[in-house]
Design a protein around this motif. Structure first.
Motif, PDB file in Angstrom:
ATOM      1  N   GLU A 149       0.809  -1.210   0.000  1.00 52.12           N
ATOM      2  CA  GLU A 149       0.000   0.000   0.000  1.00 52.12           C
ATOM      3  C   GLU A 149       0.852   1.273   0.000  1.00 52.12           C
ATOM      4  O   GLU A 149       1.834   1.362   0.728  1.00 52.12           O
ATOM      5  CB  GLU A 149      -0.905   0.020   1.240  1.00 52.12           C
ATOM      6  CG  GLU A 149      -1.909  -1.119   1.237  1.00 52.12           C
ATOM      7  CD  GLU A 149      -3.055  -0.836   2.192  1.00 52.12           C
ATOM      8  OE1 GLU A 149      -3.543   0.306   2.200  1.00 52.12           O
ATOM      9  OE2 GLU A 149      -3.453  -1.766   2.929  1.00 52.12           O
ATOM     10  N   GLN A 152       2.169   2.897   3.197  1.00 50.28           N
ATOM     11  CA  GLN A 152       3.400   2.410   3.829  1.00 50.28           C
ATOM     12  C   GLN A 152       4.601   3.276   3.426  1.00 50.28           C
ATOM     13  O   GLN A 152       5.416   3.653   4.274  1.00 50.28           O
ATOM     14  CB  GLN A 152       3.674   0.955   3.427  1.00 50.28           C
ATOM     15  CG  GLN A 152       2.610  -0.039   3.874  1.00 50.28           C
ATOM     16  CD  GLN A 152       2.681  -0.395   5.362  1.00 50.28           C
ATOM     17  OE1 GLN A 152       3.312   0.299   6.160  1.00 50.28           O
ATOM     18  NE2 GLN A 152       1.993  -1.474   5.720  1.00 50.28           N
ATOM     19  N   MET A 155       4.432   6.788   4.898  1.00 52.48           N
ATOM     20  CA  MET A 155       4.898   6.793   6.287  1.00 52.48           C
ATOM     21  C   MET A 155       6.420   6.746   6.346  1.00 52.48           C
ATOM     22  O   MET A 155       7.043   7.424   7.162  1.00 52.48           O
ATOM     23  CB  MET A 155       4.297   5.602   7.041  1.00 52.48           C
ATOM     24  CG  MET A 155       2.816   5.727   7.316  1.00 52.48           C
ATOM     25  SD  MET A 155       2.186   4.439   8.436  1.00 52.48           S
ATOM     26  CE  MET A 155       1.809   3.144   7.280  1.00 52.48           C
ATOM     27  N   THR A 203      12.895  -3.188  -2.827  1.00 51.93           N
ATOM     28  CA  THR A 203      12.987  -4.412  -2.029  1.00 51.93           C
ATOM     29  C   THR A 203      12.085  -5.500  -2.600  1.00 51.93           C
ATOM     30  O   THR A 203      10.965  -5.229  -3.001  1.00 51.93           O
ATOM     31  CB  THR A 203      12.529  -4.136  -0.589  1.00 51.93           C
ATOM     32  OG1 THR A 203      13.070  -2.904  -0.164  1.00 51.93           O
ATOM     33  CG2 THR A 203      12.972  -5.258   0.336  1.00 51.93           C
ATOM     34  N   LYS A 204      12.587  -6.689  -2.565  1.00 47.37           N
ATOM     35  CA  LYS A 204      11.738  -7.820  -3.001  1.00 47.37           C
ATOM     36  C   LYS A 204      11.062  -8.441  -1.796  1.00 47.37           C
ATOM     37  O   LYS A 204      11.642  -8.548  -0.730  1.00 47.37           O
ATOM     38  CB  LYS A 204      12.590  -8.884  -3.696  1.00 47.37           C
ATOM     39  CG  LYS A 204      12.637  -8.692  -5.209  1.00 47.37           C
ATOM     40  CD  LYS A 204      13.251  -9.907  -5.868  1.00 47.37           C
ATOM     41  CE  LYS A 204      14.636 -10.208  -5.341  1.00 47.37           C
ATOM     42  NZ  LYS A 204      15.632  -9.181  -5.624  1.00 47.37           N
TER      43      LYS A 204
ATOM     44  N   ASN B 181      -7.895  -0.598   9.821  1.00 48.65           N
ATOM     45  CA  ASN B 181      -6.865  -0.704   8.788  1.00 48.65           C
ATOM     46  C   ASN B 181      -5.483  -0.442   9.363  1.00 48.65           C
ATOM     47  O   ASN B 181      -4.491  -1.054   8.954  1.00 48.65           O
ATOM     48  CB  ASN B 181      -7.176   0.318   7.685  1.00 48.65           C
ATOM     49  CG  ASN B 181      -6.268   0.153   6.482  1.00 48.65           C
ATOM     50  OD1 ASN B 181      -5.564  -0.843   6.376  1.00 48.65           O
ATOM     51  ND2 ASN B 181      -6.287   1.114   5.595  1.00 48.65           N
ATOM     52  N   LEU B 185      -1.950  -2.472   8.683  1.00 47.26           N
ATOM     53  CA  LEU B 185      -0.735  -1.847   8.141  1.00 47.26           C
ATOM     54  C   LEU B 185       0.468  -2.098   9.049  1.00 47.26           C
ATOM     55  O   LEU B 185       1.557  -2.420   8.581  1.00 47.26           O
ATOM     56  CB  LEU B 185      -0.959  -0.336   7.982  1.00 47.26           C
ATOM     57  CG  LEU B 185      -1.839   0.122   6.821  1.00 47.26           C
ATOM     58  CD1 LEU B 185      -2.130   1.621   6.926  1.00 47.26           C
ATOM     59  CD2 LEU B 185      -1.182  -0.189   5.488  1.00 47.26           C
ATOM     60  N   MET B 186       0.264  -1.961  10.346  1.00 52.20           N
ATOM     61  CA  MET B 186       1.386  -2.143  11.283  1.00 52.20           C
ATOM     62  C   MET B 186       1.847  -3.594  11.304  1.00 52.20           C
ATOM     63  O   MET B 186       3.047  -3.866  11.373  1.00 52.20           O
ATOM     64  CB  MET B 186       0.973  -1.710  12.691  1.00 52.20           C
ATOM     65  CG  MET B 186       0.722  -0.224  12.845  1.00 52.20           C
ATOM     66  SD  MET B 186       2.073   0.802  12.217  1.00 52.20           S
ATOM     67  CE  MET B 186       1.304   1.544  10.784  1.00 52.20           C
ATOM     68  N   GLN B 188       1.750  -5.614   8.830  1.00 51.15           N
ATOM     69  CA  GLN B 188       2.560  -5.798   7.617  1.00 51.15           C
ATOM     70  C   GLN B 188       3.973  -5.271   7.831  1.00 51.15           C
ATOM     71  O   GLN B 188       4.951  -5.867   7.383  1.00 51.15           O
ATOM     72  CB  GLN B 188       1.921  -5.071   6.430  1.00 51.15           C
ATOM     73  CG  GLN B 188       0.616  -5.711   5.954  1.00 51.15           C
ATOM     74  CD  GLN B 188      -0.110  -4.855   4.925  1.00 51.15           C
ATOM     75  OE1 GLN B 188       0.287  -3.724   4.632  1.00 51.15           O
ATOM     76  NE2 GLN B 188      -1.196  -5.389   4.389  1.00 51.15           N
ATOM     77  N   ARG B 189       4.062  -4.154   8.535  1.00 45.77           N
ATOM     78  CA  ARG B 189       5.385  -3.549   8.753  1.00 45.77           C
ATOM     79  C   ARG B 189       6.309  -4.450   9.561  1.00 45.77           C
ATOM     80  O   ARG B 189       7.530  -4.357   9.463  1.00 45.77           O
ATOM     81  CB  ARG B 189       5.247  -2.188   9.450  1.00 45.77           C
ATOM     82  CG  ARG B 189       4.683  -1.110   8.555  1.00 45.77           C
ATOM     83  CD  ARG B 189       4.511   0.198   9.274  1.00 45.77           C
ATOM     84  NE  ARG B 189       5.712   1.021   9.326  1.00 45.77           N
ATOM     85  CZ  ARG B 189       6.137   1.794   8.337  1.00 45.77           C
ATOM     86  NH1 ARG B 189       5.470   1.840   7.223  1.00 45.77           N
ATOM     87  NH2 ARG B 189       7.238   2.518   8.467  1.00 45.77           N
ATOM     88  N   LEU B 192       7.991  -6.095   6.911  1.00 45.76           N
ATOM     89  CA  LEU B 192       8.581  -5.203   5.909  1.00 45.76           C
ATOM     90  C   LEU B 192       9.802  -4.442   6.435  1.00 45.76           C
ATOM     91  O   LEU B 192      10.799  -4.294   5.726  1.00 45.76           O
ATOM     92  CB  LEU B 192       7.522  -4.207   5.423  1.00 45.76           C
ATOM     93  CG  LEU B 192       6.412  -4.809   4.538  1.00 45.76           C
ATOM     94  CD1 LEU B 192       5.288  -3.808   4.315  1.00 45.76           C
ATOM     95  CD2 LEU B 192       6.989  -5.265   3.188  1.00 45.76           C
ATOM     96  N   LYS B 195      13.289  -5.949   6.135  1.00 44.38           N
ATOM     97  CA  LYS B 195      13.711  -5.972   4.724  1.00 44.38           C
ATOM     98  C   LYS B 195      14.147  -4.592   4.268  1.00 44.38           C
ATOM     99  O   LYS B 195      15.151  -4.433   3.560  1.00 44.38           O
ATOM    100  CB  LYS B 195      12.552  -6.455   3.841  1.00 44.38           C
ATOM    101  CG  LYS B 195      12.218  -7.917   4.010  1.00 44.38           C
ATOM    102  CD  LYS B 195      11.101  -8.307   3.038  1.00 44.38           C
ATOM    103  CE  LYS B 195      10.568  -9.699   3.395  1.00 44.38           C
ATOM    104  NZ  LYS B 195       9.324 -10.006   2.653  1.00 44.38           N
TER     105      LYS B 195
END
Lengths: 204, 204
Positions: A149, A152, A155, A203-204, B181, B185-186, B188-189, B192, B195
């Motif tokens: 998204e 992200q 942010m 990034t992958k 939501n 999102l958090m 997912q982080r 993420l 990485k």
DNA sequence: GTCTATAAGGGGATAGAC
DNA sequence: GTCTATCCCCTTATAGAC
């Protein structure tokens, strides 16, 4: 409200009060600020403050709107310019933002903190929601990464720029940075952040 | 201070007051909080609050120390563990932090903001300066990137984790995230961020 | 426009009864 | 330990003179 926009070269009383209010509110926040302090800082009498602004709350509201605008105002024109590539948008953003923040290091903490206590102050002013969602910036992010998204990355970009200023007291207290060193670090980030964001987007 | 650590199953008055103080101070900050509100929130009388904690300031100090510890306490053991690689440190940090922050979304703003007003509150508690500079984390960062100061990466890591919580009101107000939501999102982080940091560390 | 004086109430802290 | 009543200073805001 006593003659708006007088374009005189000397500083009007209204401006003196606003400057003082800006300083005091930014240092202490709304709740802990006292109108007496603002009046003293402005070099005028307390009654005069109420004469110009009617109440502490109204004065605060003016300052707050102005500060929100100052913090986010630079973003809109860059984000919405379809002629700029994603990369150059980020370079421009980082550059403009770091400059502004070095001159207003307390601005992000003030705005974000007061906004937390009065979330409606934001909605009233402008319709950022539409402005953002239709921006070429969001479109470009979606094109580049359809799997993550855009929020992200938004942010990340804002965080990389703003966080050091929000955490500045901790950085100084822990000795991670000195007062002069801090400026150097931020100036380095002006070039580093666009590179970092680019790497993040790949990034992958 | 009325019997420390009673290990009873029922909640002591002291704990009720502390819980109420935690809530009120975190919402409004020190200056805008009133002891009367805290007493009411705790379901006790104002006089009792002073009986247990002597003053608003002393009560605040206790809460503040506890909250600072809660915000940064999880970092030290991870950062200092020489058996963990740089990568696994970041995975552990992101995971532990995001969990804690989802349960205490207002914690970073409260601590950073109050710390800005009273920077000495930090120094007194612990000697983070030495703890950090001798940490295996900093050593690993220096090995990996001798050309960029470790502080830069420290700001990035902390910023990527903390910033969304600091900016949460803005995210909600702009419609960039909804309340439900936001949690997604958090989460997912959590995956993420390690990485992204890895990618940042490899930037040329 | 700017001041002094003051009203009206908020807020932290304590005395003293229970 | 817990309460009610109260002290006393501080704060916002206004009235009214200049």
């Amino acid at each position: 409200m006593a003659g708006k926009r007088e374009k005189k070269s000397y500083v009007t009383t209204e401006e003196k009060i606003k400057a003082a209010a800006r300083k005091v509110f930014m240092q202490k926040g709304y709740g802990a600020s006292r109108t007496r302090d603002i009046a003293e800082e402005a070099g005028i009498n307390l009654a005069l403050l109420n004469y110009y602004f009617r109440s502490k709350e109204k004065l605060f509201h003016e300052i707050m709107m102005e500060r929100v605008q100052h913090l986010f105002g630079a973003v809109a024109p860059i984000i919405n310019d379809p002629s700029l590539s994603l990369e150059s948008k980020m370079e421009k953003l980082a550059s403009a933002y770091i400059d502004m923040l070095l001159e207003n290091p307390d601005l992000p903490m003030f705005v974000l903190n007061e906004l937390r206590k009065q979330p409606d102050l934001f909605k009233s002013q402008m319709n950022i929601e539409q402005l953002l969602k239709n921006s070429s910036f969001i479109k470009q992010l979606r094109e580049k990464r359809s799997d993550v998204e855009p929020a992200q990355y938004l942010m990340n970009i804002m965080g990389l720029m703003l966080f050091p200023f929000l955490a500045k007291p901790v950085l100084l207290a822990t000795g991670l940075a000195g007062e002069k060193n801090f400026g150097t670090l931020m100036n380095q980030r002006r070039q580093l952040i666009p590179k970092w964001i680019k790497a993040i987007l790949q990034t992958k």
